[in-house]
Write an enzyme that holds these catalytic residues in place. Structure first.
Site, PDB file in Angstrom:
ATOM      1  N   ASP A  89       0.846  -1.138  -0.255  1.00  0.00           N
ATOM      2  CA  ASP A  89       0.334  -0.050   0.120  1.00  0.00           C
ATOM      3  C   ASP A  89       0.932   1.139  -0.110  1.00  0.00           C
ATOM      4  OD1 ASP A  89      -1.787  -2.203   0.735  1.00  0.00           O
ATOM      5  OD2 ASP A  89      -3.015  -0.704   1.815  1.00  0.00           O
ATOM      6  N   LYS A 151      -6.785   3.550  -3.226  1.00  0.00           N
ATOM      7  CA  LYS A 151      -7.203   3.644  -2.011  1.00  0.00           C
ATOM      8  C   LYS A 151      -7.365   5.023  -1.393  1.00  0.00           C
ATOM      9  CE  LYS A 151      -4.990   2.181   2.640  1.00  0.00           C
ATOM     10  NZ  LYS A 151      -3.846   1.466   3.168  1.00  0.00           N
ATOM     11  N   LYS A 180     -10.034   0.518  -2.420  1.00  0.00           N
ATOM     12  CA  LYS A 180      -9.914   0.069  -0.687  1.00  0.00           C
ATOM     13  C   LYS A 180     -10.160   1.396   0.008  1.00  0.00           C
ATOM     14  CE  LYS A 180      -6.753  -1.227   3.004  1.00  0.00           C
ATOM     15  NZ  LYS A 180      -5.354  -1.587   3.205  1.00  0.00           N
TER      16      LYS A 180
END
Length: 212
Positions: A89, A151, A180
C-alpha cells in the site's frame, strides 16, 4: 457476503510494539480477516505470526506522507516483499500531483508495480488533500501505471474515507482497478455501505468490533 473477507486489519501506529502486532495477527486469525496491514518493520514478525495461514500481509510504503524519493519507495517495497509481504500500500507524492508533475507520479507507481511483480499494489491517493479533479487524475494515473487498487486514505490525514470519494473513485476507475476504503471506518453499517458502493477491501483498526 462475508464482511471479514473484505477487511485489512490494520495497526500503523508509530508506537506499535511487537506485542501489538502479534495481537493484530491473532485477531486476524480468530475472525478470519483477509489481510493485516502493518508498517514495514513489522513484516517479518507478522509473517512468523501468520505462518500456516492464508491471511495476507500488506505493508505500507512511503507512509504516511509519500514525499520521499521514488528510489527509496521502490527499495522499501522490494524489501517488504522479501520479508514476506504479499501486498504493498503505497502513498503517492501529493506535492508532485499538485504541481502537475503527472508523469512523475505515474512513473513512480509504475516503478513500484514493476519491482514487486505479481504482488498486489494499492495506491493511496489521500483524498482529504485533493480536489475532485485531482482525485480523478490520481486514479487515472494509478490505472495507467497498472496498479491493482486505488485507496482513499492513510488514516493519518485530516479526514479518512467518505462515501462521496468512493463514488467518485468508482466512476473514474470503473473495472480497471479495485477500490480500498480506509480511514475512519469504525462500524458495521458504514463498512457494508462501502461494499455496496463497490469497494473490494476495507482498511480498519476496528475489525473485531465491525464483525461483532
Amino acid at each position: 457476503m462475508l464482511l471479514e473477507k473484505y477487511i485489512d486489519h490494520t495497526n500503523l501506529k508509530p508506537t506499535a510494539t511487537g506485542s501489538d502486532i502479534k495481537k493484530l495477527c491473532e485477531e486476524a486469525k480468530i475472525h478470519g480477516f483477509y489481510a493485516i496491514c502493518v508498517n514495514g518493520c513489522h513484516v517479518s514478525l507478522a509473517k512468523e505470526s501468520l505462518d500456516k495461514t492464508d491471511i495476507k500481509i500488506a505493508a505500507v510504503i512511503g507512509f504516511p506522507l509519500g514525499a520521499m524519493s521514488s528510489k527509496a519507495k521502490v527499495f522499501e517495497a522490494v524489501d517488504c516483499i522479501g520479508n514476506g509481504a504479499d501486498e504493498i500500500d503505497m502513498v503517492i507524492n501529493l506535492g508532485w500531483l499538485k504541481s502537475g508533475m503527472y508523469n512523475a507520479v505515474r512513473d513512480e507507481i509504475k516503478a513500484i508495480k514493476e519491482a514487486i511483480g505479481n504482488k498486489i499494489l494499492k495506491v493511496i491517493i489521500e483524498t482529504c488533500y485533493l480536489t475532485d479533479e485531482e482525485k480523478e487524475k490520481a486514479c487515472n494515473l494509478a490505472v495507467a501505471a497498472h496498479a491493482d487498487y486505488v485507496k482513499t486514505s492513510t488514516g493519518f490525514g485530516t479526514e479518512g474515507a467518505t462515501f462521496e470519494d468512493v463514488k467518485l473513485m468508482k466512476r473514474t476507475v470503473g473495472e480497471n482497478a479495485k477500490i480500498k476504503a480506509s480511514g475512519g471506518v469504525k462500524d458495521k453499517k458504514t463498512a457494508l455501505h462501502y461494499i455496496e458502493l463497490g469497494v473490494s477491501r476495507i482498511g480498519t483498526s476496528s475489525g473485531p468490533s465491525l464483525i461483532k
